[in-house]
Design an enzyme around this catalytic site. Structure first.
Site, mmCIF file in Angstrom:
data_model
loop_
_atom_site.group_PDB
_atom_site.id
_atom_site.type_symbol
_atom_site.label_atom_id
_atom_site.label_comp_id
_atom_site.label_asym_id
_atom_site.label_seq_id
_atom_site.Cartn_x
_atom_site.Cartn_y
_atom_site.Cartn_z
ATOM 1 N N CYS A 82 0.780 -0.611 0.074
ATOM 2 C CA CYS A 82 0.006 0.234 0.331
ATOM 3 C C CYS A 82 0.453 1.180 -0.121
ATOM 4 O O CYS A 82 2.216 1.514 0.709
ATOM 5 C CB CYS A 82 -1.128 0.259 1.863
ATOM 6 S SG CYS A 82 -2.294 -1.655 1.462
ATOM 7 N N ARG A 120 6.099 -0.164 -6.082
ATOM 8 C CA ARG A 120 5.945 -0.975 -4.871
ATOM 9 C C ARG A 120 4.794 -2.108 -4.772
ATOM 10 O O ARG A 120 4.889 -3.109 -4.201
ATOM 11 C CB ARG A 120 4.953 0.279 -3.505
ATOM 12 C CG ARG A 120 6.294 0.848 -3.674
ATOM 13 C CD ARG A 120 5.692 2.107 -2.397
ATOM 14 N NE ARG A 120 5.607 1.664 -1.088
ATOM 15 C CZ ARG A 120 5.752 1.232 -0.685
ATOM 16 N NH1 ARG A 120 6.871 2.117 -0.238
ATOM 17 N NH2 ARG A 120 5.633 0.738 0.821
ATOM 18 N N TRP A 136 -2.746 -2.533 -1.875
ATOM 19 C CA TRP A 136 -2.394 -4.405 -1.891
ATOM 20 C C TRP A 136 -3.354 -5.202 -0.668
ATOM 21 O O TRP A 136 -2.537 -4.720 0.319
ATOM 22 C CB TRP A 136 -0.880 -4.052 -1.489
ATOM 23 C CG TRP A 136 0.077 -5.452 -1.973
ATOM 24 C CD1 TRP A 136 0.500 -6.181 -3.263
ATOM 25 C CD2 TRP A 136 0.266 -6.473 -1.127
ATOM 26 N NE1 TRP A 136 0.842 -6.999 -3.352
ATOM 27 C CE2 TRP A 136 0.568 -7.943 -2.037
ATOM 28 C CE3 TRP A 136 0.025 -7.019 -0.243
ATOM 29 C CZ2 TRP A 136 2.057 -8.953 -1.416
ATOM 30 C CZ3 TRP A 136 0.861 -7.683 0.793
ATOM 31 C CH2 TRP A 136 1.408 -8.394 -0.064
ATOM 32 N N ASN A 167 -1.962 2.361 5.192
ATOM 33 C CA ASN A 167 -1.310 1.572 5.579
ATOM 34 C C ASN A 167 -1.124 0.575 6.210
ATOM 35 O O ASN A 167 -1.151 0.909 7.433
ATOM 36 C CB ASN A 167 0.074 1.846 4.594
ATOM 37 C CG ASN A 167 0.216 2.259 3.684
ATOM 38 O OD1 ASN A 167 -0.882 2.333 2.791
ATOM 39 N ND2 ASN A 167 1.102 3.046 2.868
ATOM 40 N N GLY A 168 -0.832 -1.152 6.036
ATOM 41 C CA GLY A 168 -0.791 -1.732 7.507
ATOM 42 C C GLY A 168 -1.997 -2.955 7.570
ATOM 43 O O GLY A 168 -2.823 -2.943 7.188
ATOM 44 N N GLU A 182 19.565 -17.292 -5.173
ATOM 45 C CA GLU A 182 18.790 -15.657 -5.579
ATOM 46 C C GLU A 182 18.650 -16.437 -7.388
ATOM 47 O O GLU A 182 17.759 -15.679 -7.713
ATOM 48 C CB GLU A 182 20.459 -14.746 -5.851
ATOM 49 C CG GLU A 182 20.348 -14.023 -5.981
ATOM 50 C CD GLU A 182 18.856 -12.904 -6.031
ATOM 51 O OE1 GLU A 182 18.233 -12.912 -4.999
ATOM 52 O OE2 GLU A 182 18.683 -12.114 -6.212
ATOM 53 N N LYS A 242 14.576 -15.545 -8.521
ATOM 54 C CA LYS A 242 14.889 -14.287 -10.040
ATOM 55 C C LYS A 242 13.397 -15.510 -10.231
ATOM 56 O O LYS A 242 12.692 -14.643 -11.211
ATOM 57 C CB LYS A 242 15.739 -14.148 -10.680
ATOM 58 C CG LYS A 242 16.623 -13.280 -9.313
ATOM 59 C CD LYS A 242 16.518 -11.585 -10.308
ATOM 60 C CE LYS A 242 15.770 -11.453 -8.404
ATOM 61 N NZ LYS A 242 16.304 -11.125 -7.505
ATOM 62 N N GLU A 299 10.075 -16.029 -9.126
ATOM 63 C CA GLU A 299 9.361 -14.798 -9.211
ATOM 64 C C GLU A 299 8.635 -14.022 -10.622
ATOM 65 O O GLU A 299 7.855 -13.162 -10.163
ATOM 66 C CB GLU A 299 9.991 -13.469 -8.185
ATOM 67 C CG GLU A 299 11.229 -12.714 -8.206
ATOM 68 C CD GLU A 299 11.714 -12.111 -7.552
ATOM 69 O OE1 GLU A 299 10.948 -11.409 -6.890
ATOM 70 O OE2 GLU A 299 12.814 -11.096 -7.662
ATOM 71 N N HIS A 305 20.671 -36.096 -1.873
ATOM 72 C CA HIS A 305 20.346 -36.736 0.444
ATOM 73 C C HIS A 305 18.918 -35.971 -0.027
ATOM 74 O O HIS A 305 18.036 -35.616 1.174
ATOM 75 C CB HIS A 305 20.895 -35.356 1.038
ATOM 76 C CG HIS A 305 22.331 -35.516 1.223
ATOM 77 N ND1 HIS A 305 22.966 -36.496 1.346
ATOM 78 C CD2 HIS A 305 23.405 -35.406 0.756
ATOM 79 C CE1 HIS A 305 24.096 -36.762 2.302
ATOM 80 N NE2 HIS A 305 24.784 -35.658 1.285
ATOM 81 N N LYS A 321 7.272 -4.343 -4.295
ATOM 82 C CA LYS A 321 8.276 -4.220 -3.654
ATOM 83 C C LYS A 321 8.820 -3.993 -2.737
ATOM 84 O O LYS A 321 9.417 -3.814 -1.955
ATOM 85 C CB LYS A 321 8.339 -3.028 -4.421
ATOM 86 C CG LYS A 321 10.088 -2.103 -4.550
ATOM 87 C CD LYS A 321 10.823 -3.279 -5.734
ATOM 88 C CE LYS A 321 12.428 -2.692 -5.508
ATOM 89 N NZ LYS A 321 12.340 -3.689 -5.904
HETATM 90 O O1 M6R Z 1 13.594 -3.855 0.481
HETATM 91 P P1 M6R Z 1 14.309 -4.863 1.034
HETATM 92 O O2 M6R Z 1 15.565 -5.234 0.603
HETATM 93 O O3 M6R Z 1 14.423 -4.946 2.630
HETATM 94 O O4 M6R Z 1 13.533 -6.244 0.534
HETATM 95 C C1 M6R Z 1 13.660 -7.510 0.581
HETATM 96 C C2 M6R Z 1 13.094 -8.258 -0.601
HETATM 97 O O5 M6R Z 1 11.944 -8.095 -0.117
HETATM 98 C C3 M6R Z 1 13.738 -7.810 -1.709
HETATM 99 O O6 M6R Z 1 14.776 -8.508 -1.348
HETATM 100 C C4 M6R Z 1 12.698 -9.557 -1.963
HETATM 101 O O7 M6R Z 1 12.996 -10.790 -1.548
HETATM 102 C C5 M6R Z 1 12.934 -9.008 -3.717
HETATM 103 N N1 M6R Z 1 12.703 -8.058 -4.355
HETATM 104 C C6 M6R Z 1 13.343 -10.264 -4.500
HETATM 105 O O8 M6R Z 1 13.459 -10.217 -6.386
#
Ligand code: M6R
Length: 604
Positions: free
Chosen positions: A2, A27, A71, A97-98, A477, A481, A484, A500, A599
């Site tokens: 949000c 966001r 959101w 927000n929240g 990572e 990537k 997502e 394992h 975001k």
């Molecule tokens: O703003 P932050 O670095 O604290 O965010 C942490 C995660 O939400 C963020 O790294 C998320 O995993 C990425 N957008 C993934 O690409």
């Protein structure tokens, strides 16, 4: 997640808040809405992009507005669940927000008192509670509801009685007030208003802020006025354009050499590490973060342990906040533990809570963050700012590289301070890091060949990324990537762990992306590739330049520019980003705004 913006001043407010709201689109959100003062409270809200909201807006002369991107947390994305929410009498409008954790209890007691609810949203209790307590002063009403609502929140509210006043309050989620000339702004994210002002107030939790065009008052919950500081923040270059790239993510991948260079200037010229006061004998370090930032932390562990021999543990913030792992690391606290929080946004709810938990335990806290002035930077003992510039794509790319670089610099700093490396070695490391941007540029120049790998992945239902040692986090990572942005299931594994359990999942339609770097684990990784091939799973290997062996045992491959193994994560990261991007592109996915993701994750 949000977003909130508010404006009160001498200009048509609708235009300004819609423009500001668009700065928050990155966001992630599912609907948006606006409330204006036109003698009465007028509001519009629409599911979908802000363009949907714009299409139903009439022109307005209101000089005050609050607006919101939602959101969904409570209730599906829909017009009715979107914000603003109004009190039953239509006199109060609220954006939030929240989450309000006890909203069901509040709702049922308000229902018993005759209030009606239209939506499934937790937020709708707020305007009705305000209306219950309102006796001609919205600030007073807000102070009264703070004892009743539980949860985390940033709230902005307006009342029909006052065409100039926005009242706002926060608890654990961001709120900034921007000061202008006979006009003032309210926002949950500084990016929303930086175009208009760089004069910013950062209220604390539970401080109530009354914002009018000529006056801003900050009050405690007992309504005593408190002094506030106005900070002048750096103007960010606005990132509205994709600069010829099809997606922000691709643009941000290509910006990585510059992001690293700008961050090097910060690290090695402005020397923030000298101001961190890390001059005691550090017995242990905990690194705490979420998502991609957590993966940067895992890379940092290898470098810090290698250079300093200080044991490093890396924790998910969502776990750390509810545990007491710091004291547990080395038994009794013999020296003050150092806790490093990594967050590009500086707003992530779990990482913020972890920072607070660490402070409560008496730890020294340092944040690595990309947003100066963000919440986390204000709560920790020391800060290293990365200079990636604003990152719009939900998938973290350039901020990951600059976080890793900050951790390398921190490791070098600690090693130099403790005498494990001398001045010459320190300079050698610095020079090596300074060489990385040009190697990334070389890689980016050969990125077309990564596209050739796409058909081997894009039809798969499931994939694995494997790596060892400092590149194990890169396997994690890479998997994050790919999943997502392409929605293909992907798992990252330390290569030695496949036998394992996960080997059972491998078949000819389960591609494995292997990171084969020539460090002391290389021969083991080659054996792992052979084990995978023996199960008919296709292997795509990313290897160092000239590594014929890795390419020979694999089905497909990509050669990185020459690089020292300890610095290889920077290049491997760019490879997995591009590979994921091209796969997602091939599948026609929503790359910059993947489904269900935001975001900045400002709720738990
Ligand atoms: O703003 P932050 O670095 O604290 O965010 C942490 C995660 O939400 C963020 O790294 C998320 O995993 C990425 N957008 C993934 O690409």
């Amino acid at each position: 997640m949000c977003g909130i913006v508010g404006y009160t001043g001498n200009k048509p407010a609708q235009e300004i808040v819609i423009d500001s709201l668009k700065k928050l689109e990155y966001r992630g959100y599912d609907s948006s809405g606006i409330a204006l003062h036109e003698g009465e409270i007028v509001f519009s809200k629409k599911e979908g992009p802000i363009a949907n909201l714009e299409s139903v807006l009439d022109s307005s002369n209101s000089k005050m507005a609050i607006a919101h991107t939602r959101w969904a947390t409570h209730g599906v994305p829909s017009d009715v669940n979107s914000h603003p929410h109004l009190s039953n009498d239509g006199k109060i409008a609220v954006v939030h927000n929240g989450t309000i954790d006890n909203y069901l209890d509040i709702k049922s007691s308000l229902e018993n008192e005759g209030f009606n609810f239209l939506s499934e949203s937790d937020t709708e209790v707020i305007p009705n509670l305000l209306s219950k307590y309102y006796e001609g002063d919205l600030v007073k009403a807000v102070s009264k509801i703070l004892d009743e609502i539980e949860g985390i929140y940033t709230i902005a509210a307006i009342h029909v009685d006052n065409p100039e006043q926005i009242v706002s309050v926060r608890n654990e989620t961001p709120l900034v007030i921007g000061l202008g000339n006979e006009e003032n702004y309210v926002a949950s994210d500084i990016y929303a208003i930086l175009k208009y002002t760089q004069q910013i107030i950062y209220p604390d939790d539970h401080q109530i802020v009354s914002v009018s065009p000529k006056d801003v008052k900050v009050l405690d919950q007992n309504l005593n006025e408190v002094k506030f500081e106005v900070e002048t923040v750096e103007k960010y270059t606005e990132v509205a354009e994709k600069g010829g790239f099809e997606h922000f993510m691709l643009k941000e991948i290509f910006e990585q050499p510059k992001a690293l260079q700008d961050s090097q200037t910060e690290l090695f010229v402005n020397s923030p590490l000298d101001n961190l006061d890390l001059n005691w004998k550090i017995g242990s370090i905990s690194v705490v973060a979420c998502g991609t930032s957590y993966h940067a932390g895992l890379v940092g562990k290898y470098v810090i342990e290698q250079l300093t021999a200080i044991p490093v543990s890396v924790h998910y913030a969502s776990e750390f906040r509810y545990a007491a792992p710091v004291q547990g690391v080395g038994g009794l606290m013999s020296s003050r533990p150092l806790v490093i929080l990594i967050s590009q946004s500086g707003e992530t709810a779990d990482t913020l809570a972890a920072a607070r938990a660490a402070k409560q335990q008496g730890c020294h806290t340092v944040a690595i963050c990309n947003v100066p002035g963000s919440r986390i930077t204000r709560e920790v003992d020391g800060v290293i700012i990365t200079k990636s510039g604003q990152e719009i794509g939900v998938a973290a790319t350039k901020t990951f590289l600059t976080q890793m670089q900050a951790l390398y610099a921190l490791a070098m700093h600690l090693a130099f301070q403790s005498g494990s490396i001398d001045h010459v070695m320190l300079k050698n490391w610095e020079n090596e890091l300074r060489g990385i941007p040009s190697k990334i540029t070389q890689l980016l120049n050969s990125s077309e060949s990564i596209k050739e790998l796409v058909p081997h992945i894009s039809k798969a239902k499931s994939t694995f990324f494997i790596g060892r040692n400092i590149n194990y986090p890169l396997a994690l990572e890479g998997a994050l990537k790919l999943k997502e942005i392409s929605y293909i299931h992907a798992e990252g594994y330390p290569a030695g762990e496949l036998k394992h359990g996960p080997l059972a999942l491998l078949s000819s339609d389960t591609p494995v992306i292997a990171i084969a770097i020539q460090d002391h684990t290389y021969s083991k990784l080659i054996s792992n590739i052979e084990e995978i091939s023996a199960r008919s799973a296709p292997v795509i290997t990313v290897a160092q330049k000239g590594d014929k062996q890795a390419l020979r045992v694999s089905d497909h491959g990509f050669e990185l520019p020459e690089v020292d193994p300890v610095l290889s994560p920077f290049l491997v990261a760019v490879f997995v980003q591009l590979l994921s991007y091209y796969v997602a592109h091939d599948l026609g996915k929503s790359i910059d705004k993947p489904r269900n993701l935001a975001k900045s994750v400002t709720v738990e």
